[in-house]
Design a protein around this motif. Structure first.
Motif, PDB file in Angstrom:
ATOM      1  N   TYR A 111       0.823  -1.217   0.000  1.00 30.35           N
ATOM      2  CA  TYR A 111       0.000   0.000   0.000  1.00 30.35           C
ATOM      3  C   TYR A 111       0.850   1.258   0.000  1.00 30.35           C
ATOM      4  O   TYR A 111       0.439   2.289  -0.510  1.00 30.35           O
ATOM      5  N   GLU A 361       0.169  -1.121   6.646  1.00 32.03           N
ATOM      6  CA  GLU A 361      -0.512   0.137   6.358  1.00 32.03           C
ATOM      7  C   GLU A 361      -1.964   0.090   6.853  1.00 32.03           C
ATOM      8  O   GLU A 361      -2.456   1.045   7.473  1.00 32.03           O
ATOM      9  N   LEU A 362      -2.620  -1.039   6.580  1.00 31.06           N
ATOM     10  CA  LEU A 362      -4.018  -1.173   6.969  1.00 31.06           C
ATOM     11  C   LEU A 362      -4.139  -1.320   8.489  1.00 31.06           C
ATOM     12  O   LEU A 362      -5.025  -0.723   9.118  1.00 31.06           O
ATOM     13  N   ALA A 365      -3.526   2.115  10.201  1.00 29.73           N
ATOM     14  CA  ALA A 365      -4.634   3.051  10.051  1.00 29.73           C
ATOM     15  C   ALA A 365      -5.795   2.645  10.951  1.00 29.73           C
ATOM     16  O   ALA A 365      -6.420   3.492  11.614  1.00 29.73           O
ATOM     17  N   LEU A 400       0.026   7.965   8.563  1.00 27.06           N
ATOM     18  CA  LEU A 400      -1.079   7.031   8.809  1.00 27.06           C
ATOM     19  C   LEU A 400      -1.329   6.855  10.308  1.00 27.06           C
ATOM     20  O   LEU A 400      -2.315   6.240  10.695  1.00 27.06           O
ATOM     21  N   ARG A 482      -3.724  12.468   8.077  1.00 27.44           N
ATOM     22  CA  ARG A 482      -3.884  11.745   6.808  1.00 27.44           C
ATOM     23  C   ARG A 482      -4.252  12.654   5.660  1.00 27.44           C
ATOM     24  O   ARG A 482      -4.289  12.227   4.511  1.00 27.44           O
ATOM     25  N   GLU A 494     -10.664   0.324   0.479  1.00 28.97           N
ATOM     26  CA  GLU A 494      -9.284   0.504   0.928  1.00 28.97           C
ATOM     27  C   GLU A 494      -9.056   1.937   1.397  1.00 28.97           C
ATOM     28  O   GLU A 494      -8.425   2.178   2.429  1.00 28.97           O
ATOM     29  N   LEU A 498      -7.961   3.082   5.112  1.00 32.55           N
ATOM     30  CA  LEU A 498      -6.744   3.871   5.329  1.00 32.55           C
ATOM     31  C   LEU A 498      -7.079   5.279   5.824  1.00 32.55           C
ATOM     32  O   LEU A 498      -6.197   6.001   6.291  1.00 32.55           O
TER      33      LEU A 498
END
Lengths: 507, 158, 444
Positions: A111, A361-362, A365, A400, A482, A494, A498
């Protein structure tokens, strides 16, 4: 049983017009690829032994050598890959689990590569970091719910209640856990020295604290893992912070295993286990089956260190990572380290490394988001780990929601690692993932320290440039902000996870 | 044992055995630096006799060590040399060997505490010895060492 | 004239004494008196000169720049004939009297010529071989009289070096040696055998266990020699190379303490105030704790000269004692020896040997109490200096006997602390935390 015939992964190309028969390759290859042929009076190569570490190539004085990928023999459209076929062949031969090392290398989506950063233009002028101060200093630990101000003698304001202990680092990049045992003492020295030089932290992993590294112990985050190796009151007392290791991105849900062959006398002293015995870290901590159990351990460690240093918890990024994080905060942790599916390892079952866990990344977040929603974000710092490759990855992770990142593979690459992914063989030609005295000497820790410190310097410079470009002068301004990120080519699901807009969207 | 006043900066190459990896690239660099072509391939493949050779390599188990002239402040080889072929340059402090004046008396071979001078009995003279690459800033062996095991030591003489 | 440092003798000890004295800050006058008309030249090189490898102008071991730099005044071709230690003067043959504040006697050695029947002063064709004039005279004789029938009396170092020079000129001498082998003082039976075989291949016959009993002359020149067994060898040229003895002519009439040579202490001081001695005329402390001896070799002379020069200039310098040693190459066979090479039986010595007569290689190490005290190397002399180091350092090598016998003995075979001292590499940089602790502080 008949041996499976496997074509070599690498081709060793030797330009005989340039080869001067200096035998450097013959002397240097720990895998025995290059052999001196007395009859021919020239070196020859057994390519089946080549792991692709490029040590010979980089030390060949005439550049006569090049190590190339052997041509793929599969004719399928990509589903039946070479590694899939090889893996089956090896398992058919041995009946065992396939081992892998370093991080997940499957072509899954990164990502980070779909995120872009913002920059200032005209209305919010950019800042030149060469002319103006640019702050990267970061504090790791828990913040109080509010600051109480009291009045001292003469009405001078002062803090009304003590702040929890905080870790102060000069750049938001720390070295992730790598134990002495999994890597060489010279590699540990390089990283500990670089952390001391730059003013950040390194991490002992679960290997204990070697006496040679004690001078840098007050920049060490020491691990307490399920095997409890090397954990003593002094170990805890010397450290800058303590990290309870629950999970690791490369092998969520399973334990660790340092083969007895790597438990040399020195490793045994550091880990406080017998020479030659396998160092087994169980999959779970056998005293932790609930958040309450975890809380007991956290406070046992805080008591043991008189509440003088942050105590955190490291977990692998898994499906319900946000809920787990909430529980960890309630258990009293001062920081949470989250290790994504690309996190590295010295050895793990390939199938787990490659298929278990979620991208950092996920996870990052969603944890940041949940903690905010619960009003707990100030209570804990978040350290993101697993596949950070560049200063851009660092800054994106911070935007993030991370307070800082851990790097490990990148740090080893700075020391010379070429990511050949055979750490578990113990024959690392670069002197990193080995305890063989003939190999560990290949990593001069003075050189290693300089290179690792240079990497941190370089990334810090780049982060300052990017911050200046955004028009901000402190990393704090980007943390969890963000709005500085946009996604490219991501689905709405997605983007929502995020917490970012698609590129092209205005503020 | 003997003290003498001479104020100059002594330079020498020293190899730290804890970091010597046994690649022998120092030898390759020495040959190349002292070749006519200064080209690594040509120096080794076409020039004869092979130039250089100021580095001696030793290995025992995992430990290896490249040894070259220490350019002693008080060189026994110079003291013992019958012809004056071995001399300490009064300006730079380098211990230099003039093969044209060498007759192969082997006094240096006998007296060097580290066993550095390499006799060539057939030629009846000493083989090449380290000249610290003339006036180069960094000797070739030091520049070529991939692990900073070979270092240039500079120290003021008493 | 009064010299601050006066040196009698002009060879290696003189040069090193002068250099050391100047280096130690000697500011005043420095005078070197040499009885030979030639200036600086290296006596051991006369065999190469005889053999034609070196020209007359290639014999000096120190240049004129060396003399200029060190402000050395040389009185060449002047012989010192008298020493008055009370008055601190030296008188030269031409009557000039030189005063001194410090005096270094570096008069060297003179060849031993034993009483042989039939020998007389001025007999043509009989030579000694220690000085340039000897080589010149011998070369002129050979050129004029031809090279047949040459006898070298003495198979020691001088005899063999003379032989080598002769062979290079196409002269094939016969060597007559009283001992049972050549180089008897420094080598042993096996080592000598290799050299003797090599000499034989070169056409040079060695008569061992024999000496010359009589010299027969035809007119004013030698014609043959008679050996002690009655055998007659034709000899148109005879080189007497039995050895050298300290040249003590200058001190005979003085209260100088003398045994075989001038007795000196570890600072090269004699018993006379302000008088030092160094080189082949001096008898000083022995490193191995043996009786003080004259060790007439170039490196010892150089070191002794240096120490004398330092002390004469008021600096400190002391020897731990000299070790007998020698390096030589006869034809294409190199040989090196150190210390006790032929220990007397019953002394508790242990002998390690590797003998490859066919290959022309020999290696012998003499140990005493696990420490090297003697070495003989023939054929392969590479890294000989390491063995010298082991002797000087008195290193315990009892656990590395095998390594001592290997031709590729290296630094890695030495005890680790000794090796590290020799290599003297910088130690690994200490690991330090230059940015201080990552403060885990509780702020009030």
């Amino acid at each position: 049983m008949a041996r499976t015939r496997v074509a070599p992964d690498f081709a060793v190309r030797r330009d005989t017009a340039r080869c001067i028969n200096c035998k450097a390759c013959v002397r240097l290859c720990a895998n025995g690829v290059h052999v001196w042929d007395e009859v021919a009076g020239a070196p020859v190569a057994d390519e089946s032994k080549c792991v692709g570490c490029h040590f010979c190539e980089e030390h060949c004085p005439t550049r006569a050598l090049s190590i190339e990928r052997a041509p793929a023999e599969t004719t399928s459209g990509g589903h039946w890959t070479r590694s899939a076929i090889r893996g089956i062949g090896r398992q058919a031969e041995t009946g065992g689990i396939l081992l892998g090392a370093m991080g997940n290398d499957r072509p899954q989506m990164a990502y980070f590569d779909r995120l872009v950063l913002n920059a200032a233009q005209v209305t919010n002028p950019s800042i030149d970091p060469l002319r103006e101060p640019m702050e990267l200093k970061t504090f790791i630990g828990s913040r109080p719910d509010r600051i109480e101000i009291a009045r001292g003698a003469g009405g001078r304001p002062r803090l009304g209640a003590p702040l929890p202990p905080l870790l102060e680092i000069e750049t938001p990049i720390m070295f992730s856990a790598m134990s002495y045992g999994s890597i060489s003492l010279n590699a540990c020295r390089s990283l500990a020295g670089a952390a001391g030089e730059i003013g950040t932290c390194w991490n002992t992993g679960e290997g204990g604290l070697h006496p040679d590294l004690e001078s840098c112990a007050d920049r060490a985050i020491v691990q307490v893992a399920s095997g409890r190796f090397g954990v003593t009151p002094e170990y805890l007392a010397r450290a800058a912070a303590i990290e309870i290791k629950v999970g690791q991105g490369a092998k969520p849900g399973i334990g660790g295993h340092l083969p007895g062959g790597k438990v040399t006398e020195d490793v045994s002293r550091t880990r406080r286990i017998p020479v030659g015995s396998d160092a087994i870290s169980p999959a779970p901590h056998h005293d932790i089956y609930s958040i309450e159990d975890l809380k007991q351990l956290i406070f046992a460690l805080k008591e043991a260190t008189r509440y003088s240093k942050p105590v955190g918890v490291k977990i692998a990024a898994v499906h319900n990572v946000a809920s787990i994080a909430i529980g960890i905060v309630h258990a009293g942790a001062d920081f949470i380290a989250i290790d994504g599916i690309r996190g590295g390892t010295g050895a793990a079952p390939s199938v787990i490394r490659d298929h278990v866990g979620i991208p950092i990344e996920l996870a990052l977040a969603s944890v940041d988001q949940r903690l905010r929603e619960e009003g707990l974000r100030h209570r804990v710092s978040i350290i993101a780990a697993g596949g950070i490759r560049s200063s851009a990855d660092v800054l994106k992770a911070i935007a993030l929601g991370a307070d800082a990142v851990y790097i490990a593979t990148a740090a080893l690459v700075a020391l010379g690692c070429h990511v050949c992914r055979t750490c578990y063989l113990g024959k690392c030609n670069w002197g990193i993932a080995t305890q063989d005295p003939a190999l560990t000497r290949r990593l001069n820790p003075e050189v290693g320290q300089t290179r690792a410190a240079n990497l941190l310097r370089a990334w810090s410079h780049e982060i300052k440039e990017m911050l200046g470009g955004m028009g901000v002068n402190a990393i704090e301004s980007v943390r969890g902000n963000r709005d500085h990120l946009r996604g490219v080519g991501l689905s709405q699901v997605e983007l929502d996870l995020l917490g970012i807009k698609h590129a092209g969207s205005p503020w | 044992m003997v003290t003498a006043k001479a104020a100059r900066r002594r330079r020498r190459v020293a190899v730290r055995e804890e970091y010597c990896i046994g690649c022998r690239l120092c030898e390759v660099a020495c040959v190349t630096r002292h070749s006519r072509s200064r080209d690594v391939v040509a120096a080794h493949k076409t020039e004869s006799p092979r130039p250089g050779g100021g580095v001696r390599f030793e290995a025992a188990g995992p430990v290896s060590l490249a040894v070259s002239c220490r350019h002693c402040a008080d060189p026994l080889c110079v003291e013992a040399c019958l012809t004056g072929a071995m001399a300490r340059d009064p300006g730079t402090g380098r211990v230099v060997h003039d093969p044209a004046r060498c007759v192969g008396c082997w006094m240096c071979v006998m007296t060097c505490p580290t066993g550095v001078p390499r006799p060539d009995p057939a030629a009846h003279r000493l083989a090449f010895k380290c000249d610290l690459c003339g006036g180069d800033d960094l000797p070739a062996c030091v520049a070529a060492c991939p692990n900073a095991a070979a270092v240039l030591v500079e120290e003021d003489e008493p | 004239m009064t010299a601050d440092l006066l040196v009698i003798g002009h060879s290696v000890a003189a040069c090193h004494a002068a250099e050391a004295a100047r280096g130690a800050g000697l500011a005043g006058s420095l005078v070197v008196v040499g009885d030979e008309p030639a200036g600086n030249y290296s006596r051991p090189l006369i065999s190469y000169y005889l053999g034609g490898r070196l020209g007359r102008d290639e014999l000096s071991f120190r240049s004129q720049a060396f003399y200029d730099r060190n402000r050395i005044q040389v009185l060449a071709g002047r012989r010192a004939v008298a020493l008055d230690p009370a008055a601190r003067t030296v008188t030269l043959a031409d009557g000039e009297r030189l005063g001194y504040r410090s005096l270094l006697l570096a008069t060297g050695g003179e060849p031993i010529v034993p009483p042989i029947k039939g020998w007389r002063e001025g007999l043509g064709g009989v030579f000694t071989f220690t000085k340039l004039a000897d080589a010149d005279a011998l070369a002129a004789w050979l050129d004029a009289r031809g090279s047949d029938d040459c006898v070298v009396l003495g198979g020691g170092l001088i005899g063999l070096k003379a032989t080598e020079g002769l062979l290079a000129r196409g002269v094939r001498p016969r060597i007559v040696e009283l001992a049972d082998r050549v180089l008897a003082n420094t080598l042993d039976r096996e080592a000598s055998a290799i050299l003797e075989r090599r000499l034989a291949v070169a056409g040079c016959e060695v008569r061992k266990g024999r000496t010359v009993a009589e010299i027969r002359a035809g007119g004013d020149r030698v014609s043959s020699v008679v050996l002690d067994n009655g055998e007659v060898l034709p000899a148109r040229t005879l080189i007497v190379a039995i050895g050298v003895k300290p040249d003590l002519r200058l001190v005979r009439e003085t209260p100088m303490a003398v045994e075989r040579g001038i007795l000196v202490d570890s600072r090269q001081r004699t018993n006379l105030a302000g008088v030092y001695a160094a080189g082949d005329c001096a008898q000083g402390p022995d490193f191995l704790g043996l009786k003080p001896a004259v060790i007439a070799i170039w490196p010892v002379a150089a070191r002794q000269g240096r120490i004398a020069g330092l002390n004469a200039a008021g600096a400190s310098g002391e020897t731990a004692g000299a070790i007998p040693m020698n390096a030589v190459q006869i034809l294409d066979v190199p040989a090196v020896s150190f210390g006790v090479t032929n220990p007397a039986p019953g002394g508790g010595h242990e002998i390690l040997k590797r003998d490859d007569q066919a290959g022309g290689k020999y290696r012998k190490i003499v140990l005493l109490d696990g420490r090297v005290v003697g070495v003989v190397l023939v054929g392969e002399i590479d890294r000989a200096g390491l063995l010298g180091t082991l002797i000087r350092e008195r290193a315990d090598v009892s656990d590395r006997r095998d390594a001592l016998l290997r031709a590729d003995l290296g630094l890695l075979d030495l005890p680790a602390d000794l090796r590290r001292r020799l290599v003297d590499a910088p130690p690994p940089a200490p690991l330090k935390n230059s940015s201080g602790p990552a403060r885990s502080r509780s702020v009030r």
